[in-house]
Write a protein that holds these residues in place. Structure first.
Motif, short mmCIF file in Angstrom:
data_model
loop_
_atom_site.label_atom_id
_atom_site.label_comp_id
_atom_site.label_asym_id
_atom_site.label_seq_id
_atom_site.Cartn_x
_atom_site.Cartn_y
_atom_site.Cartn_z
N LYS A 7 0.94 -1.37 -0.04
CA LYS A 7 0.13 -0.16 -0.10
C LYS A 7 0.91 1.35 -0.07
O LYS A 7 0.35 2.34 -0.55
CB LYS A 7 -0.57 -0.16 1.20
CG LYS A 7 -2.14 -1.04 1.11
CD LYS A 7 -3.16 -0.88 2.08
CE LYS A 7 -4.22 -2.07 1.85
NZ LYS A 7 -4.66 -2.28 3.01
N ASN A 21 -3.04 6.26 -1.05
CA ASN A 21 -2.71 4.92 -1.69
C ASN A 21 -3.38 4.46 -2.88
O ASN A 21 -2.92 3.98 -3.95
CB ASN A 21 -3.05 3.81 -0.45
CG ASN A 21 -2.69 2.47 -1.15
OD1 ASN A 21 -1.20 2.05 -1.44
ND2 ASN A 21 -3.47 1.64 -1.14
N LEU A 22 -4.73 4.67 -3.03
CA LEU A 22 -5.69 4.22 -4.11
C LEU A 22 -5.01 5.24 -5.18
O LEU A 22 -5.10 4.73 -6.56
CB LEU A 22 -7.26 4.63 -3.76
CG LEU A 22 -8.12 4.49 -4.81
CD1 LEU A 22 -8.09 2.94 -5.21
CD2 LEU A 22 -9.37 4.88 -4.38
N LEU A 25 -1.95 3.50 -6.58
CA LEU A 25 -2.28 2.22 -7.22
C LEU A 25 -2.97 2.35 -8.48
O LEU A 25 -2.41 1.83 -9.56
CB LEU A 25 -3.18 1.49 -6.51
CG LEU A 25 -2.71 0.89 -5.00
CD1 LEU A 25 -3.94 0.03 -4.23
CD2 LEU A 25 -1.66 -0.20 -5.46
N LEU A 32 -6.53 -3.48 -10.77
CA LEU A 32 -6.84 -3.36 -9.33
C LEU A 32 -7.97 -4.46 -9.26
O LEU A 32 -9.06 -4.29 -9.86
CB LEU A 32 -7.34 -2.05 -8.83
CG LEU A 32 -6.43 -0.66 -9.01
CD1 LEU A 32 -6.94 0.44 -8.47
CD2 LEU A 32 -4.85 -1.25 -8.72
N CYS A 58 -6.37 -6.23 0.56
CA CYS A 58 -7.49 -5.55 0.26
C CYS A 58 -7.83 -5.49 -1.25
O CYS A 58 -6.70 -5.71 -2.07
CB CYS A 58 -7.20 -3.83 0.74
SG CYS A 58 -7.27 -3.78 2.34
N PRO A 60 -8.69 -3.06 -4.08
CA PRO A 60 -9.12 -1.63 -4.21
C PRO A 60 -9.74 -1.08 -5.69
O PRO A 60 -10.01 -0.22 -5.92
CB PRO A 60 -7.65 -1.16 -4.20
CG PRO A 60 -6.87 -2.03 -4.68
CD PRO A 60 -7.45 -3.49 -4.15
N CYS A 75 -11.63 -6.12 2.19
CA CYS A 75 -10.29 -6.61 2.73
C CYS A 75 -10.43 -8.15 3.42
O CYS A 75 -11.53 -8.31 3.90
CB CYS A 75 -9.42 -5.80 3.82
SG CYS A 75 -9.14 -4.14 3.23
N TRP A 94 -3.46 4.07 6.47
CA TRP A 94 -3.11 2.51 6.40
C TRP A 94 -1.69 2.15 6.48
O TRP A 94 -0.71 2.98 6.05
CB TRP A 94 -3.29 2.19 4.86
CG TRP A 94 -4.90 2.00 4.83
CD1 TRP A 94 -5.72 2.63 5.67
CD2 TRP A 94 -5.45 1.79 3.57
NE1 TRP A 94 -7.27 2.44 4.76
CE2 TRP A 94 -6.90 1.97 3.78
CE3 TRP A 94 -5.07 0.67 2.47
CZ2 TRP A 94 -7.89 1.44 2.67
CZ3 TRP A 94 -6.09 0.50 1.67
CH2 TRP A 94 -7.42 0.59 1.90
N SER A 100 -2.30 -4.82 -1.46
CA SER A 100 -3.54 -4.68 -2.21
C SER A 100 -3.55 -5.57 -3.42
O SER A 100 -2.37 -5.73 -3.96
CB SER A 100 -3.50 -3.08 -2.80
OG SER A 100 -3.46 -2.26 -1.92
#
Length: 107
Positions: A7, A21-22, A25, A32, A58, A60, A75, A94, A100
């Motif tokens: 993450k 983090n999202l 990613l 994802l 998780c 995402p 998650c 997090w 992820s």
């Protein structure tokens, strides 16, 4: 090929905000994994890799919005003798060593 992305982008980060983090990613070329994959694994726990035990993994690819407006992701968590599921709030800090679930882009 399935793989996992930490993450946080570097080992020197102790935590990262879930929304950040999202964003990181999504900036990759990886796919994802989403709630459909989470649901398939939850309903077929024998398919969850043993290597995931002890981790928080998780998914995402699907962001849920609760009635309070908070954004969350599903998650999977190993509870010591069985799998549990949770949702994690994207507004919280997090831990960088959580995982992820993504499909890595192949060359």
């Amino acid at each position: 090929k399935s793989s996992f992305i930490p993450k946080g982008p570097s080992s020197d980060e102790k935590s990262v905000n879930g929304e950040e983090n999202l964003r990181r990613l999504k900036a990759t070329e990886n796919t994802l994994l989403d709630a459909r994959v989470f649901h398939a694994l939850w309903n077929n726990k024998r398919l969850i890799p043993d290597s995931w035990k002890g981790q928080i993994v998780c998914f995402p690819g699907t962001v849920l919005r609760g009635p309070d407006g908070y954004r969350n992701v599903f998650c999977l968590c190993w509870g010591g003798d069985d799998w549990n599921w949770r949702y994690y709030w994207l507004g919280s800090a997090w831990r960088a060593n959580s995982l992820s679930a993504v499909l890595a882009k192949t060359a």
